[in-house]
Design an enzyme around this catalytic site. Structure first.
Site, mmCIF file in Angstrom:
data_model
loop_
_atom_site.group_PDB
_atom_site.id
_atom_site.type_symbol
_atom_site.label_atom_id
_atom_site.label_comp_id
_atom_site.label_asym_id
_atom_site.label_seq_id
_atom_site.Cartn_x
_atom_site.Cartn_y
_atom_site.Cartn_z
ATOM 1 N N SER A 97 -5.614 2.048 -6.869
ATOM 2 C CA SER A 97 -4.633 2.253 -5.483
ATOM 3 C C SER A 97 -4.180 3.980 -6.197
ATOM 4 C CB SER A 97 -4.248 1.126 -4.475
ATOM 5 O OG SER A 97 -2.798 1.793 -4.268
ATOM 6 N N HIS A 135 -8.385 4.244 -3.088
ATOM 7 C CA HIS A 135 -7.247 3.329 -2.008
ATOM 8 C C HIS A 135 -6.711 4.109 -2.121
ATOM 9 C CE1 HIS A 135 -6.381 -0.129 0.562
ATOM 10 N NE2 HIS A 135 -4.917 -0.134 -0.301
ATOM 11 N N ASP A 179 -2.952 4.208 0.155
ATOM 12 C CA ASP A 179 -1.680 4.027 0.662
ATOM 13 C C ASP A 179 -1.027 4.860 1.688
ATOM 14 O OD1 ASP A 179 -2.168 0.719 0.095
ATOM 15 O OD2 ASP A 179 -1.470 1.917 -1.742
ATOM 16 N N MET A 184 2.122 5.294 4.356
ATOM 17 C CA MET A 184 3.310 4.646 4.871
ATOM 18 C C MET A 184 4.048 5.296 5.308
ATOM 19 S SD MET A 184 4.342 1.944 1.447
ATOM 20 C CE MET A 184 3.108 1.107 -0.392
ATOM 21 N N HIS A 188 -5.238 3.456 3.877
ATOM 22 C CA HIS A 188 -5.196 1.859 3.883
ATOM 23 C C HIS A 188 -3.674 2.125 5.020
ATOM 24 C CE1 HIS A 188 -2.260 -2.201 3.680
ATOM 25 N NE2 HIS A 188 -2.575 -2.447 4.635
ATOM 26 N N MET A 225 -0.784 1.390 7.231
ATOM 27 C CA MET A 225 0.422 0.365 7.234
ATOM 28 C C MET A 225 1.386 1.091 7.825
ATOM 29 S SD MET A 225 1.443 -1.021 3.008
ATOM 30 C CE MET A 225 0.284 0.187 2.341
ATOM 31 N N MET A 285 -3.676 -9.128 2.858
ATOM 32 C CA MET A 285 -2.750 -8.590 1.647
ATOM 33 C C MET A 285 -2.103 -9.754 0.841
ATOM 34 S SD MET A 285 -2.628 -5.714 2.387
ATOM 35 C CE MET A 285 -0.574 -5.525 1.103
ATOM 36 N N GLY A 305 4.142 -3.068 0.762
ATOM 37 C CA GLY A 305 5.514 -1.625 1.619
ATOM 38 C C GLY A 305 5.256 -1.261 -0.183
ATOM 39 N N PHE A 306 5.423 -2.227 -0.851
ATOM 40 C CA PHE A 306 5.578 -1.772 -2.396
ATOM 41 C C PHE A 306 3.769 -1.632 -3.247
ATOM 42 C CE2 PHE A 306 9.566 -2.382 0.226
ATOM 43 C CZ PHE A 306 9.852 -1.424 -0.192
ATOM 44 N N GLY A 307 4.331 -1.278 -4.179
ATOM 45 C CA GLY A 307 3.353 -1.774 -5.563
ATOM 46 C C GLY A 307 3.427 -2.526 -6.328
ATOM 47 N N GLY A 308 3.106 -3.065 -7.354
ATOM 48 C CA GLY A 308 3.237 -3.923 -8.063
ATOM 49 C C GLY A 308 4.395 -4.557 -8.268
ATOM 50 N N ASP A 341 -5.769 -7.362 -1.142
ATOM 51 C CA ASP A 341 -4.676 -5.590 -1.766
ATOM 52 C C ASP A 341 -2.940 -6.628 -1.647
ATOM 53 O OD1 ASP A 341 -3.077 -3.824 -1.661
ATOM 54 O OD2 ASP A 341 -3.371 -2.721 -0.253
ATOM 55 N N GLY A 370 -1.174 -7.118 -6.169
ATOM 56 C CA GLY A 370 -0.890 -7.890 -7.473
ATOM 57 C C GLY A 370 -2.112 -8.375 -7.994
ATOM 58 N N GLY A 421 -3.402 -1.584 -8.231
ATOM 59 C CA GLY A 421 -3.205 -0.245 -8.334
ATOM 60 C C GLY A 421 -1.764 -0.459 -9.778
ATOM 61 N N SER A 422 -0.912 -0.925 -10.008
ATOM 62 C CA SER A 422 -0.684 -0.748 -11.368
ATOM 63 C C SER A 422 -1.323 -1.084 -12.441
ATOM 64 C CB SER A 422 0.791 -1.870 -10.504
ATOM 65 O OG SER A 422 0.851 -2.581 -10.185
#
Ligand code: DX5
Ligand code: ZN
Length: 218
Positions: A7, A32, A34, A36, A65, A67, A136, A141-144, A174, A176, A196-197
């Site tokens: 991501s 990926h 994202d 938003m 994706h 959102m 999900m 809404g947020f990565g990490g 998707d 964590g 992602g992270s």
């Protein structure tokens, strides 16, 4: 086949092109992306012009994706910009069927996503119309964020529904996901893994390669 979809929400915007080359060289098959809108989710990321610019320099599969509220309004534009797979949220669509059909009509693969609080059974009526279900594993809404443990059982449940229906639908996860919990989620039935992270934090090529090796051993 298990597929890694890094991501780019976690990428460094100033060197995004190079980082995407690294994930591709590391063996990732999807990218990926994202999107938003600050309404369906609290944050704002980027829109079709970023997809269009990246498409000019990349041939990797774009897994977009959305959102965003009422995604049907923008499907044609994302398809034209270069999306290959477009995933919408069940909770964001007034008319789920029309939205999924629109994605197909635009020549893309259709994905349907649910947030952690939405019952898995709600995707059942749409299984015959989709190529992918996205579960999900964090609030979008947020990565990490931290992987929500209940997600594993939800993946098992959706995979069972797909198998029982005799369909060939991918299950994407998707939020964590990292090198330590990826095995468990694949064993539960996921075959498209967003990270992602865990990919972009540190050595992008090495992280991608480690994920891909793990996934191909499965
Ligand atoms: C969250 C996004 C995710 C996010 C994942 O709403 O949909 O794709 O980028 O990031 P990590 O892997 O860091 O949880
Ligand atoms: Zn995502």
């Amino acid at each position: 086949m298990n597929i890694l979809a890094p991501s780019i929400l976690a990428a460094d915007c100033t060197i995004m092109g190079e980082q995407i080359n690294s994930v591709k060289e590391g063996g990732a098959k999807y990218l990926h992306i994202d999107v938003m809108d600050g309404v369906f989710v609290p944050s704002i990321s980027y829109g079709m012009c970023v997809v269009q610019s990246l498409r000019k320099i990349q041939d990797i599969v774009f897994d977009v994706h959305l959102m965003i509220t009422e995604p049907i309004r923008y499907i044609e534009e994302f398809a034209k910009a270069g999306a290959d797979i477009i995933t919408v949220h069940l909770e964001a669509c007034e008319d789920v069927k029309a939205t999924l059909l629109k994605i197909k009509e635009c020549g893309c693969k259709a994905g349907l996503s649910i947030k952690p609080g939405t019952a898995v059974a709600e995707v059942m009526p749409w299984l015959g119309l989709v190529d992918m279900i996205l579960i999900m594993c964090v609030e979008p809404g947020f990565g990490g964020q931290k992987f929500m443990e209940a997600s594993t059982g939800r993946v098992t449940e959706v995979r069972r529904m797909i198998t029982e229906a005799g369909l060939n639908v991918d299950v994407e996860v998707d939020g964590g996901i990292n090198i330590h919990n990826v095995d468990m989620i694949v064993e539960a039935g996921a075959n498209v893994i967003v990270a992602g992270s865990a990919v972009f934090g540190g050595d992008v090529f090495a992280n991608t390669k480690a994920f891909v090796e793990k996934l191909s051993a499965k």
